[in-house]
Design a protein around this motif. Structure first.
Motif, PDB file in Angstrom:
ATOM      1  N   ALA A 145      76.685  41.325  74.210  1.00  0.00           N
ATOM      2  CA  ALA A 145      75.666  41.907  75.083  1.00  0.00           C
ATOM      3  C   ALA A 145      76.094  43.331  75.424  1.00  0.00           C
ATOM      4  N   PHE A 146      75.120  44.242  75.528  1.00  0.00           N
ATOM      5  CA  PHE A 146      75.450  45.637  75.833  1.00  0.00           C
ATOM      6  C   PHE A 146      74.201  46.400  76.257  1.00  0.00           C
ATOM      7  N   ASP A 147      74.445  47.537  76.901  1.00  0.00           N
ATOM      8  CA  ASP A 147      73.377  48.494  77.175  1.00  0.00           C
ATOM      9  C   ASP A 147      73.302  49.449  75.996  1.00  0.00           C
ATOM     10  N   TYR A 148      72.073  49.736  75.542  1.00  0.00           N
ATOM     11  CA  TYR A 148      71.925  50.627  74.387  1.00  0.00           C
ATOM     12  C   TYR A 148      71.002  51.787  74.741  1.00  0.00           C
ATOM     13  N   TYR A 149      71.451  53.002  74.391  1.00  0.00           N
ATOM     14  CA  TYR A 149      70.685  54.216  74.667  1.00  0.00           C
ATOM     15  C   TYR A 149      70.087  54.746  73.365  1.00  0.00           C
ATOM     16  N   SER A 150      68.771  54.888  73.325  1.00  0.00           N
ATOM     17  CA  SER A 150      68.100  55.402  72.130  1.00  0.00           C
ATOM     18  C   SER A 150      68.364  56.891  71.991  1.00  0.00           C
ATOM     19  N   SER A 151      67.897  57.462  70.873  1.00  0.00           N
ATOM     20  CA  SER A 151      68.064  58.903  70.655  1.00  0.00           C
ATOM     21  C   SER A 151      67.289  59.721  71.678  1.00  0.00           C
ATOM     22  N   TYR A 152      66.377  59.064  72.420  1.00  0.00           N
ATOM     23  CA  TYR A 152      65.615  59.755  73.472  1.00  0.00           C
ATOM     24  C   TYR A 152      66.175  59.463  74.856  1.00  0.00           C
ATOM     25  N   GLY A 153      67.318  58.778  74.916  1.00  0.00           N
ATOM     26  CA  GLY A 153      67.972  58.523  76.192  1.00  0.00           C
ATOM     27  C   GLY A 153      67.438  57.332  76.956  1.00  0.00           C
ATOM     28  N   ASN A 182      63.941  40.562  68.009  1.00  0.00           N
ATOM     29  CA  ASN A 182      63.771  39.444  67.071  1.00  0.00           C
ATOM     30  C   ASN A 182      63.784  39.924  65.615  1.00  0.00           C
ATOM     31  N   ASP A 183      64.740  40.797  65.317  1.00  0.00           N
ATOM     32  CA  ASP A 183      64.834  41.363  63.967  1.00  0.00           C
ATOM     33  C   ASP A 183      66.229  41.965  63.788  1.00  0.00           C
ATOM     34  N   PHE A 184      66.572  42.249  62.551  1.00  0.00           N
ATOM     35  CA  PHE A 184      67.842  42.918  62.292  1.00  0.00           C
ATOM     36  C   PHE A 184      67.738  44.387  62.685  1.00  0.00           C
ATOM     37  N   ARG A 185      68.811  44.903  63.266  1.00  0.00           N
ATOM     38  CA  ARG A 185      68.833  46.273  63.762  1.00  0.00           C
ATOM     39  C   ARG A 185      70.170  46.935  63.457  1.00  0.00           C
ATOM     40  N   MET A 186      70.136  48.273  63.435  1.00  0.00           N
ATOM     41  CA  MET A 186      71.339  49.089  63.305  1.00  0.00           C
ATOM     42  C   MET A 186      71.560  49.793  64.643  1.00  0.00           C
ATOM     43  N   PHE A 187      72.735  49.598  65.238  1.00  0.00           N
ATOM     44  CA  PHE A 187      73.051  50.201  66.540  1.00  0.00           C
ATOM     45  C   PHE A 187      74.178  51.212  66.361  1.00  0.00           C
ATOM     46  N   LYS A 188      73.951  52.426  66.799  1.00  0.00           N
ATOM     47  CA  LYS A 188      75.010  53.442  66.733  1.00  0.00           C
ATOM     48  C   LYS A 188      76.052  53.135  67.810  1.00  0.00           C
ATOM     49  N   PRO A 214      66.990  50.058  58.271  1.00  0.00           N
ATOM     50  CA  PRO A 214      66.491  49.062  59.223  1.00  0.00           C
ATOM     51  C   PRO A 214      65.239  49.573  59.914  1.00  0.00           C
ATOM     52  N   SER A 215      64.468  48.644  60.466  1.00  0.00           N
ATOM     53  CA  SER A 215      63.163  49.006  61.019  1.00  0.00           C
ATOM     54  C   SER A 215      63.251  49.879  62.259  1.00  0.00           C
ATOM     55  N   ASN A 216      64.406  49.972  62.886  1.00  0.00           N
ATOM     56  CA  ASN A 216      64.504  50.799  64.095  1.00  0.00           C
ATOM     57  C   ASN A 216      64.995  52.206  63.808  1.00  0.00           C
ATOM     58  N   MET A 217      65.059  52.582  62.517  1.00  0.00           N
ATOM     59  CA  MET A 217      65.522  53.922  62.179  1.00  0.00           C
ATOM     60  C   MET A 217      64.414  54.706  61.486  1.00  0.00           C
ATOM     61  N   VAL A 255      73.896  75.854  51.238  1.00  0.00           N
ATOM     62  CA  VAL A 255      74.082  74.408  51.116  1.00  0.00           C
ATOM     63  C   VAL A 255      72.715  73.740  51.045  1.00  0.00           C
ATOM     64  N   GLU A 256      72.551  72.851  50.072  1.00  0.00           N
ATOM     65  CA  GLU A 256      71.335  72.053  49.956  1.00  0.00           C
ATOM     66  C   GLU A 256      71.703  70.588  50.174  1.00  0.00           C
ATOM     67  N   VAL A 257      70.999  69.951  51.099  1.00  0.00           N
ATOM     68  CA  VAL A 257      71.323  68.571  51.454  1.00  0.00           C
ATOM     69  C   VAL A 257      70.073  67.873  51.961  1.00  0.00           C
ATOM     70  N   THR A 258      69.986  66.565  51.746  1.00  0.00           N
ATOM     71  CA  THR A 258      68.853  65.771  52.224  1.00  0.00           C
ATOM     72  C   THR A 258      69.334  64.776  53.271  1.00  0.00           C
ATOM     73  N   TYR A 259      68.690  64.799  54.441  1.00  0.00           N
ATOM     74  CA  TYR A 259      69.025  63.894  55.540  1.00  0.00           C
ATOM     75  C   TYR A 259      67.761  63.219  56.043  1.00  0.00           C
ATOM     76  N   VAL A 260      67.953  62.105  56.763  1.00  0.00           N
ATOM     77  CA  VAL A 260      66.855  61.563  57.562  1.00  0.00           C
ATOM     78  C   VAL A 260      66.629  62.519  58.724  1.00  0.00           C
ATOM     79  N   GLU A 261      65.371  62.936  58.918  1.00  0.00           N
ATOM     80  CA  GLU A 261      65.093  63.918  59.972  1.00  0.00           C
ATOM     81  C   GLU A 261      64.931  63.220  61.306  1.00  0.00           C
ATOM     82  N   ASP A 262      65.851  63.513  62.207  1.00  0.00           N
ATOM     83  CA  ASP A 262      65.792  62.963  63.556  1.00  0.00           C
ATOM     84  C   ASP A 262      66.567  63.882  64.479  1.00  0.00           C
ATOM     85  N   GLU A 263      66.790  63.428  65.698  1.00  0.00           N
ATOM     86  CA  GLU A 263      67.500  64.254  66.674  1.00  0.00           C
ATOM     87  C   GLU A 263      68.927  64.568  66.223  1.00  0.00           C
ATOM     88  N   TRP A 264      69.527  63.631  65.499  1.00  0.00           N
ATOM     89  CA  TRP A 264      70.897  63.878  65.030  1.00  0.00           C
ATOM     90  C   TRP A 264      70.957  65.111  64.135  1.00  0.00           C
TER      91      TRP A 264
END
Length: 300
Positions: A145-153, A182-188, A214-217, A255-264
Motif C-alpha cells: 500500500a502507498f500514496d502515489y503522486y501523478s505527473s500532475y501532482g 483493477n488493471d496492471f499499472r506502471m508506478f514510478k 501500460p494503460s496509465n502511461m 542529437v536526434e532522439v524519440t521519447y514519449v512526450e510528457d512532463e518528464w
C-alpha cells in the motif's frame, strides 16, 4: 538423512579444510561414532578423506580435491559464480550460502565483481529502504500500500500486487496489478510515498508483455532534434545513442532522439539549462520557451 549429512560434511571440509569429529558430531547432533562411520562411507565411495590423530589433528580432504569439477567447464563454473554474485549484490535471500558452497566445490574464489544500489546519488537511507521493501514484496508476493503522486501532482491511495521492478527511460518503476484501477499499472518509484508491505499475499501472474505501454502511461511519442553545447559532452555520450549524435565543428552536438512526450520530457530538456536548444519540433520548442520565460518572470 544420512546422504544429506554426508554431502554437508564434504561441503564443510571444502570450506574449512579441517574439522574434528567432535565438531561435526555437535553440528549434526549425532555421536562421534556415527561421524566416523560417515567418514568410512565417504572413503569407500572414493572421496579422498582422511583423519589425523593427536593434537592439532582432525578430518581433512586431500588438498587438490574438487567435487564435481568434471561436470562443468572452467568457464561454466565462473559464469555460475558470477551470476550468483549478481543476485547476492541485489540482496536476494539465501544466495550467500549457495555461493559459498559452490565456490568451495569449484575450488574458486568467490570474487565480488558487482555492487548494486538502487537509490540515486545524494539520496538518503529512506529511499534505499523503499527499494528493499519493494524487493521483499516482489519476492514474497506481498501486497503493498502507498500514496502515489501523478505527473500532475495528484495524490491517490493505492493497493497493489507488485510483480517486477523495472528500469526504463532513466527511471525505476514498479509493475503490478493496481486494485484501485483493477488493471496492471506502471508506478514510478520516486512518486511512491509512505510505502508499506502487508502480510497479505497474492498469486496473480502478469499476462503478456511487460514492456508494452501500460494503460496509465502516455503513448504519444515525439522525435526531438536538440542542439547541445560542447560543455554537455559528458551527458550527451552518457544519455543518448551514438547513432543519434552528430558532433559539429565548433564542438557542440546535434542529437536526434524519440521519447514519449510528457512532463518528464519537458523537465529533462530544462535540466540542461542554457546548454540545450530544441530545434524541432516547433511545439516542444514553444513549450520550453514559455516555461523558461515563466521562470525568468519569477526573478524579474
Amino acid at each position: 538423512m544420512q546422504i544429506n549429512r554426508l554431502l554437508e560434511i564434504v561441503y564443510i571440509l571444502l570450506d574449512k579444510k579441517q574439522v574434528t569429529a567432535k565438531q561435526l558430531a555437535e553440528q549434526f547432533e549425532v555421536s562421534q561414532r556415527t561421524i566416523y562411520r560417515d567418514i568410512d562411507t565417504l572413503s569407500a565411495a572414493g572421496i579422498p578423506i582422511y583423519t589425523n590423530k593427536g593434537r592439532g589433528g582432525g578430518i581433512r580432504l586431500l588438498d587438490q580435491f574438487v567435487l564435481g569439477k568434471s561436470m562443468l567447464s572452467d568457464k561454466e563454473q565462473v559464469d555460475i559464480l558470477s551470476s550468483l554474485q549478481g543476485l547476492n549484490a541485489l540482496n536476494v535471500p539465501d544466495v550467500e550460502p549457495v555461493l559459498s558452497k559452490l565456490a568451495a566445490i569449484f575450488n574458486k574464489e568467490s570474487t565480488s565483481w558487482i555492487d548494486v544500489d538502487f537509490s540515486r546519488w545524494g539520496s538518503d537511507a529512506s529511499e534505499q529502504e523503499k527499494f528493499n521493501l519493494l524487493k521483499t514484496a516482489i519476492l514474497n508476493r506481498n501486497v503493498v500500500a502507498f500514496d502515489y503522486y501523478s505527473s500532475y501532482g495528484v495524490k491517490t491511495e493505492r493497493i497493489a500486487e507488485p510483480i517486477k521492478l523495472i528500469f526504463k527511460g532513466q527511471g525505476w518503476y514498479i509493475y503490478g496489478f493496481c486494485r484501485l484501477k483493477n488493471d496492471f499499472r506502471m508506478f514510478k518509484v520516486t512518486r511512491i510515498k509512505n510505502l508499506a508491505c502487508s502480510e497479505e499475499t497474492f498469486s496473480r501472474e502478469k499476462p503478456g508483455e511487460v514492456w508494452s505501454y501500460p494503460s496509465n502511461m502516455n503513448h504519444r511519442t515525439v522525435k526531438l532534434v536538440l542542439k547541445m553545447e560542447s560543455s554537455m559532452a559528458y551527458r550527451v555520450y552518457d544519455e543518448f545513442d551514438q547513432n543519434g549524435i552528430t558532433k559539429l565543428p565548433d564542438g557542440s552536438f546535434i542529437v536526434e532522439v524519440t521519447y514519449v512526450e510528457d512532463e518528464w520530457v519537458y523537465g529533462y530538456i530544462l535540466s540542461y539549462g542554457a546548454a540545450a536548444e530544441v530545434i524541432e519540433p516547433e511545439h516542444v520548442r514553444n513549450i520550453i520557451k514559455q516555461r523558461l520565460e515563466a521562470s525568468l518572470r519569477k526573478y524579474s
